[in-house]
Design a protein around this motif. Structure first.
Motif, PDB file in Angstrom:
ATOM      1  N   ASN A 123      -7.219  28.587 -37.730  1.00 20.71           N
ATOM      2  CA  ASN A 123      -7.864  28.871 -36.449  1.00 20.71           C
ATOM      3  C   ASN A 123      -9.118  28.029 -36.250  1.00 20.71           C
ATOM      4  O   ASN A 123      -9.420  27.609 -35.129  1.00 20.71           O
ATOM      5  CB  ASN A 123      -8.211  30.354 -36.335  1.00 20.71           C
ATOM      6  CG  ASN A 123      -6.989  31.194 -36.048  1.00 20.71           C
ATOM      7  OD1 ASN A 123      -6.106  30.785 -35.312  1.00 20.71           O
ATOM      8  ND2 ASN A 123      -6.940  32.376 -36.638  1.00 20.71           N
ATOM      9  N   LEU A 124      -9.844  27.788 -37.321  1.00 19.54           N
ATOM     10  CA  LEU A 124     -11.059  26.989 -37.232  1.00 19.54           C
ATOM     11  C   LEU A 124     -10.748  25.537 -36.863  1.00 19.54           C
ATOM     12  O   LEU A 124     -11.462  24.926 -36.070  1.00 19.54           O
ATOM     13  CB  LEU A 124     -11.839  27.056 -38.545  1.00 19.54           C
ATOM     14  CG  LEU A 124     -13.172  26.312 -38.579  1.00 19.54           C
ATOM     15  CD1 LEU A 124     -14.115  26.821 -37.480  1.00 19.54           C
ATOM     16  CD2 LEU A 124     -13.824  26.480 -39.948  1.00 19.54           C
ATOM     17  N   TYR A 163     -10.141  25.599 -33.251  1.00 21.81           N
ATOM     18  CA  TYR A 163     -11.414  25.837 -32.553  1.00 21.81           C
ATOM     19  C   TYR A 163     -12.248  24.555 -32.490  1.00 21.81           C
ATOM     20  O   TYR A 163     -12.773  24.191 -31.441  1.00 21.81           O
ATOM     21  CB  TYR A 163     -12.217  26.941 -33.246  1.00 21.81           C
ATOM     22  CG  TYR A 163     -13.574  27.119 -32.623  1.00 21.81           C
ATOM     23  CD1 TYR A 163     -13.744  27.930 -31.507  1.00 21.81           C
ATOM     24  CD2 TYR A 163     -14.681  26.430 -33.108  1.00 21.81           C
ATOM     25  CE1 TYR A 163     -14.986  28.065 -30.902  1.00 21.81           C
ATOM     26  CE2 TYR A 163     -15.923  26.554 -32.516  1.00 21.81           C
ATOM     27  CZ  TYR A 163     -16.074  27.365 -31.416  1.00 21.81           C
ATOM     28  OH  TYR A 163     -17.298  27.489 -30.804  1.00 21.81           O
ATOM     29  N   ASN A 209     -10.785  22.091 -30.091  1.00 25.22           N
ATOM     30  CA  ASN A 209     -10.858  22.553 -28.708  1.00 25.22           C
ATOM     31  C   ASN A 209     -12.290  22.729 -28.212  1.00 25.22           C
ATOM     32  O   ASN A 209     -12.499  23.129 -27.062  1.00 25.22           O
ATOM     33  CB  ASN A 209     -10.082  23.865 -28.535  1.00 25.22           C
ATOM     34  CG  ASN A 209      -8.618  23.612 -28.261  1.00 25.22           C
ATOM     35  OD1 ASN A 209      -8.273  22.962 -27.285  1.00 25.22           O
ATOM     36  ND2 ASN A 209      -7.757  24.115 -29.127  1.00 25.22           N
ATOM     37  N   ASN A 210     -13.269  22.416 -29.026  1.00 28.56           N
ATOM     38  CA  ASN A 210     -14.659  22.578 -28.614  1.00 28.56           C
ATOM     39  C   ASN A 210     -14.982  21.858 -27.305  1.00 28.56           C
ATOM     40  O   ASN A 210     -15.625  22.433 -26.430  1.00 28.56           O
ATOM     41  CB  ASN A 210     -15.583  22.136 -29.756  1.00 28.56           C
ATOM     42  CG  ASN A 210     -16.855  22.917 -29.794  1.00 28.56           C
ATOM     43  OD1 ASN A 210     -17.906  22.396 -29.452  1.00 28.56           O
ATOM     44  ND2 ASN A 210     -16.777  24.177 -30.197  1.00 28.56           N
ATOM     45  N   HIS A 245     -13.594  23.999 -24.526  1.00 30.65           N
ATOM     46  CA  HIS A 245     -14.415  25.202 -24.330  1.00 30.65           C
ATOM     47  C   HIS A 245     -15.683  24.898 -23.538  1.00 30.65           C
ATOM     48  O   HIS A 245     -16.181  25.744 -22.811  1.00 30.65           O
ATOM     49  CB  HIS A 245     -14.812  25.826 -25.672  1.00 30.65           C
ATOM     50  CG  HIS A 245     -13.650  26.269 -26.488  1.00 30.65           C
ATOM     51  ND1 HIS A 245     -13.730  26.485 -27.834  1.00 30.65           N
ATOM     52  CD2 HIS A 245     -12.357  26.526 -26.169  1.00 30.65           C
ATOM     53  CE1 HIS A 245     -12.554  26.856 -28.304  1.00 30.65           C
ATOM     54  NE2 HIS A 245     -11.711  26.886 -27.315  1.00 30.65           N
ATOM     55  N   HIS A 258      -2.762  24.429 -30.924  1.00 28.01           N
ATOM     56  CA  HIS A 258      -3.934  23.948 -30.191  1.00 28.01           C
ATOM     57  C   HIS A 258      -3.843  24.297 -28.704  1.00 28.01           C
ATOM     58  O   HIS A 258      -4.853  24.609 -28.084  1.00 28.01           O
ATOM     59  CB  HIS A 258      -4.122  22.441 -30.390  1.00 28.01           C
ATOM     60  CG  HIS A 258      -4.787  22.105 -31.680  1.00 28.01           C
ATOM     61  ND1 HIS A 258      -4.164  22.230 -32.894  1.00 28.01           N
ATOM     62  CD2 HIS A 258      -6.036  21.678 -31.946  1.00 28.01           C
ATOM     63  CE1 HIS A 258      -4.997  21.876 -33.857  1.00 28.01           C
ATOM     64  NE2 HIS A 258      -6.154  21.537 -33.312  1.00 28.01           N
ATOM     65  N   LYS A 316      -4.715  27.975 -28.426  1.00 30.54           N
ATOM     66  CA  LYS A 316      -6.133  28.236 -28.699  1.00 30.54           C
ATOM     67  C   LYS A 316      -7.067  27.573 -27.699  1.00 30.54           C
ATOM     68  O   LYS A 316      -8.266  27.751 -27.782  1.00 30.54           O
ATOM     69  CB  LYS A 316      -6.495  27.766 -30.114  1.00 30.54           C
ATOM     70  CG  LYS A 316      -5.727  28.451 -31.218  1.00 30.54           C
ATOM     71  CD  LYS A 316      -6.103  29.891 -31.338  1.00 30.54           C
ATOM     72  CE  LYS A 316      -5.358  30.549 -32.486  1.00 30.54           C
ATOM     73  NZ  LYS A 316      -5.639  31.963 -32.561  1.00 30.54           N
ATOM     74  N   ASP A 364      -9.188  30.089 -26.139  1.00 27.90           N
ATOM     75  CA  ASP A 364      -9.732  31.084 -27.066  1.00 27.90           C
ATOM     76  C   ASP A 364     -11.052  30.600 -27.645  1.00 27.90           C
ATOM     77  O   ASP A 364     -11.079  29.645 -28.408  1.00 27.90           O
ATOM     78  CB  ASP A 364      -8.725  31.325 -28.189  1.00 27.90           C
ATOM     79  CG  ASP A 364      -9.178  32.371 -29.186  1.00 27.90           C
ATOM     80  OD1 ASP A 364     -10.151  33.089 -28.906  1.00 27.90           O
ATOM     81  OD2 ASP A 364      -8.555  32.464 -30.265  1.00 27.90           O
ATOM     82  N   VAL A 365     -12.132  31.233 -27.252  1.00 26.03           N
ATOM     83  CA  VAL A 365     -13.446  30.853 -27.791  1.00 26.03           C
ATOM     84  C   VAL A 365     -13.980  31.908 -28.768  1.00 26.03           C
ATOM     85  O   VAL A 365     -15.126  31.892 -29.130  1.00 26.03           O
ATOM     86  CB  VAL A 365     -14.479  30.623 -26.655  1.00 26.03           C
ATOM     87  CG1 VAL A 365     -14.099  29.427 -25.834  1.00 26.03           C
ATOM     88  CG2 VAL A 365     -14.646  31.847 -25.805  1.00 26.03           C
ATOM     89  N   SER A 366     -13.127  32.813 -29.198  1.00 24.85           N
ATOM     90  CA  SER A 366     -13.602  33.955 -29.975  1.00 24.85           C
ATOM     91  C   SER A 366     -13.540  33.759 -31.489  1.00 24.85           C
ATOM     92  O   SER A 366     -13.613  34.725 -32.222  1.00 24.85           O
ATOM     93  CB  SER A 366     -12.779  35.192 -29.607  1.00 24.85           C
ATOM     94  OG  SER A 366     -11.422  34.989 -29.951  1.00 24.85           O
ATOM     95  N   ILE A 367     -13.395  32.536 -31.971  1.00 24.78           N
ATOM     96  CA  ILE A 367     -13.308  32.316 -33.414  1.00 24.78           C
ATOM     97  C   ILE A 367     -14.554  32.822 -34.130  1.00 24.78           C
ATOM     98  O   ILE A 367     -14.494  33.344 -35.206  1.00 24.78           O
ATOM     99  CB  ILE A 367     -13.050  30.835 -33.767  1.00 24.78           C
ATOM    100  CG1 ILE A 367     -12.853  30.657 -35.266  1.00 24.78           C
ATOM    101  CG2 ILE A 367     -14.162  29.942 -33.318  1.00 24.78           C
ATOM    102  CD1 ILE A 367     -11.485  30.446 -35.667  1.00 24.78           C
TER     103      ILE A 367
END
Length: 191
Positions: A122-123, A126, A129-130, A133, A178, A181, A184-187
């Motif tokens: 997941n990281l 994340y 995808n920064n 986001h 990807h 996610k 998804d910003v909830s990591i």
């Protein structure tokens, strides 16, 4: 103040930080390129890199600190010192170029140990995808300052691409995860 987690050999970490007062770390392409050159000089000898992303005012790296026997330098430096050397060298060059003085990065730099495979996977998504986001682009493929393109490329890289792809199963699942996610910003709450 919380005690600083030491960086230990053979462990995985999410390393991240931002500019002091959220100031810019990277103003132009040459800044990103120089930071990566310094990263290669200071960090690559003592760590393996699985994912990274450089944003205008912050960055993320997913690394594994090598075992002491894997480090092929004569003078073995503590991992935290290697990061300090990177940040200091970059700050000196940045300050000189932009006629500024003082600290550039928040201290201490953030680090979070990675203990399980699900969080690791997941990281990676994340980190890649920064830019999505932060509304810089719509897909990580459009952002040049992350390891996403290196992951899906066949070009030579020091990135641990084979290990990343093994974690996702194959390149198609890597891309699929990807996509899932991307919203998804909830990591974690990083800042």
């Amino acid at each position: 103040m919380q005690p600083i987690q030491p960086l230990e050999n053979e462990k995985y970490y999410h390393i991240y930080n931002r500019g002091i007062n959220s100031d810019l770390l990277f103003k132009e392409n040459s800044n990103y390129e120089y930071f990566l050159k310094l990263y290669d000089l200071h960090i690559e000898p003592m760590a393996e890199t699985y994912a990274w992303c450089l944003m205008k005012n912050h960055f993320h790296f997913l690394i594994r600190i090598k075992d002491k026997e894997e480090i092929k330098t004569e003078n073995v430096i503590q991992p935290s010192q290697s990061f300090s050397n990177l940040f200091n060298a970059y700050t000196k060059a940045f300050n000189k170029k932009y006629n500024r003085h003082g600290a550039l990065f928040e201290r201490p730099f953030k680090r979070k140990g990675i203990e399980n495979e699900n969080y690791f996977q997941n990281l990676i998504a994340y980190i890649h995808n920064n830019p999505v986001h932060h509304s810089i682009c719509e897909h990580p493929l459009q952002y040049p300052w992350s390891s996403y393109i290196s992951c899906i490329s066949n070009k030579p890289t020091k990135l641990k691409r084979k290990e990343v792809m093994k974690l996702f199963g194959d390149i198609e699942n890597f891309k699929y995860v990807h996509e899932l996610k991307s919203n998804d910003v909830s990591i974690d709450t990083f800042f």
